[in-house]
Design an enzyme around this catalytic site. Structure first.
Site, PDB file in Angstrom:
ATOM      1  N   CYS A  56      11.453  10.268  -5.633  1.00  7.20           N
ATOM      2  CA  CYS A  56      12.480   9.245  -5.398  1.00  7.20           C
ATOM      3  C   CYS A  56      13.081   8.771  -6.719  1.00  7.20           C
ATOM      4  CB  CYS A  56      11.864   8.069  -4.635  1.00  7.20           C
ATOM      5  SG  CYS A  56      12.947   6.646  -4.487  1.00  7.20           S
ATOM      6  N   CYS A  59      12.710   5.015  -7.277  1.00  6.19           N
ATOM      7  CA  CYS A  59      11.329   4.686  -7.657  1.00  6.19           C
ATOM      8  C   CYS A  59      11.119   4.887  -9.156  1.00  6.19           C
ATOM      9  CB  CYS A  59      10.348   5.545  -6.868  1.00  6.19           C
ATOM     10  SG  CYS A  59      10.451   5.361  -5.075  1.00  6.19           S
TER      11      CYS A  59
END
Length: 456
Positions: A56, A59
């Site tokens: 991600c 993230c």
């Protein structure tokens, strides 16, 4: 000499790199990597957890901020422990906590799990952790404590009075909305003298250097009222705030400007919105939220249109309708007339969430995505869209040529079949002729010659 300077520079660079790596290691040391044992061992502590996925991109952007959060919480002696968990590796635990996307930030307190939906900055995340990890309703024992809270928090709610059904509703609302704002309780003598209450008990919101009292008859449900009043009356808008304002049911009047542009028109429209928000607060604060936004990129995406800057637009974030100026705004009185025209329905609403608008949104989002890809990386855009188009073209050509060849073969088959039938008919006719000729030969007498006649 030059070599000595070069060696010193190289040593300084290595020292800086070592310091940076040491800082990163120290920050990471205060964020625990959690595994399957976390499920059984967590209940004795309060945890602030980042559920992430290794692939991600958001993230990865959050990771250095999260390390700073861990360091800050440790340095101030907070009882909240900071951790992170790979939600793809421990999907069962992530599902149990209701993780639906990445990254997801949750504060886990006993059997309760609180979602964080604010900006992903260190200060905002730490404030969320302090607010949710503490008492649900914080007492204000003295006026000095009240003044301290007033200086520290821009918006907060206070219950004044003793035990009552209203207090039970207040506690229920706080348990749901503690993730957004602070809740306090106090006795009547703690409240400043300028606060006048018609009846007790009461719930008040303090913001914008004033206060508002909850009226069940006019304001309806207490939780809904708190959701509407948890924002200051004038805000610097962004996409996140507009999304949050969708839960309030209020219309949002925005001056769309370029903050880098100091021309008169940009500052004038911003000042008009600020003046209306300040001077007409009692008239509009129940129905309107005011603010300004830097640039029109987000608004253009929301409206699926190109707005000129500067301008004023009024959004209904609950149903995606919007209102554009139908007159030239000279001063605050013109803006008030425009707002009243919206309230009485004389200004038509545009946009909405009809089926046509949803289809338009799909087309607009697809177009915007394609344009953004080609703007950011033309080669990547050519590869992403050129390769599938090429494959589809080859498939279509193959299907078309296959149909043509099939028709030709079928046609040749029909021709061959007809030729065979004709040939069979010819052979049958010949056989019939030959058979008919053989059966007539014995009955036909050939003419006799002269010798045979003499013998007779």
């Amino acid at each position: 000499m030059a070599n000595a300077v070069g060696r010193r520079s190289w040593a300084a660079l290595r020292l800086c790199a070592a310091v940076i790596l040491l800082d990163l290691a120290v920050c990471k040391g205060f964020v625990e990597d959690l595994n399957e044992s976390f499920k059984d061992n967590r209940k004795d502590d309060i945890w602030l957890v980042d559920f992430y996925a290794p692939w991600c991109g958001h993230c990865k952007k959050l990771e250095p901020i999260w390390n700073e959060v861990g360091l800050e919480m440790k340095s101030i002696g907070s009882p909240v422990k900071v951790g992170k968990m790979d939600a793809t590796s421990y999907s069962s635990i992530a599902s149990e906590f209701g993780v639906r996307g990445y990254p997801t930030i949750k504060l886990l307190k006993g059997d309760l799990a609180y979602n964080y939906r604010g900006p992903r900055t260190k200060d905002d995340i730490i404030e969320f952790a302090h607010r949710v990890s503490g008492a649900l309703i914080r007492p204000l024992p003295s006026q000095q404590m009240f003044d301290h809270v007033r200086k520290r928090h821009r918006v907060f709610f206070v219950y004044i009075g003793g035990e009552s059904p209203l207090k039970e509703k207040y506690i229920d609302a706080a348990s749901e909305l503690i993730v957004y704002t602070y809740f306090f309780s106090a006795s009547e003598d703690v409240v400043p003298e300028y606060v006048t209450l018609k009846e007790m008990p009461a719930v008040l919101v303090f913001k914008d250097d004033t206060y508002f009292v909850y009226d069940e008859y006019e304001d309806g449900d207490l939780s809904s009222w708190i959701s509407r009043e948890r924002f200051q009356n004038y805000l610097t808008m962004d996409g996140f705030l507009l999304y949050e304002l969708g839960d309030t049911g209020k219309l949002v009047a925005i001056a769309v400007i370029d903050e880098k542009n100091t021309s008169l028109e940009h500052t004038r429209l911003k000042s008009i919105i600020q003046e209306v928000a300040r001077d007409f607060r009692d008239h509009f604060h129940r129905d309107f939220q005011f603010g300004h936004m830097d640039g029109n990129d987000y608004i253009n995406t929301l409206l699926m249109d190109e707005l000129t800057v500067p301008t004023i637009v009024v959004l209904n974030t609950s149903n995606q309708q919007y209102f554009l100026l139908d007159r030239h705004i000279k001063d605050a009185s013109d803006m008030v007339q425009f707002i009243n025209s919206i309230l009485d329905g004389t200004v038509p609403a545009q946009g909405g969430d009809s089926i046509f608008q949803r289809l338009k949104r799909i087309v607009f989002d697809a177009k915007s995505t394609i344009v953004s890809i080609f703007k950011s990386s033309p080669l990547m855009g050519c590869f992403l869209f050129g390769l599938p188009l090429g494959v589809i073209s080859i498939m279509c050509y193959g299907i078309y040529t296959a149909d043509t060849d099939g028709g030709y073969i079928e046609e040749r088959y029909e021709v061959s079949k007809s030729e065979m039938e004709n040939q069979e008919q010819i052979e049958e006719s010949k056989e019939q002729e030959s058979s008919s000729g053989g059966s007539l030969a014995p009955t036909v007498q050939e003419p006799k010659d002269v010798l045979e006649k003499k013998k007779d």
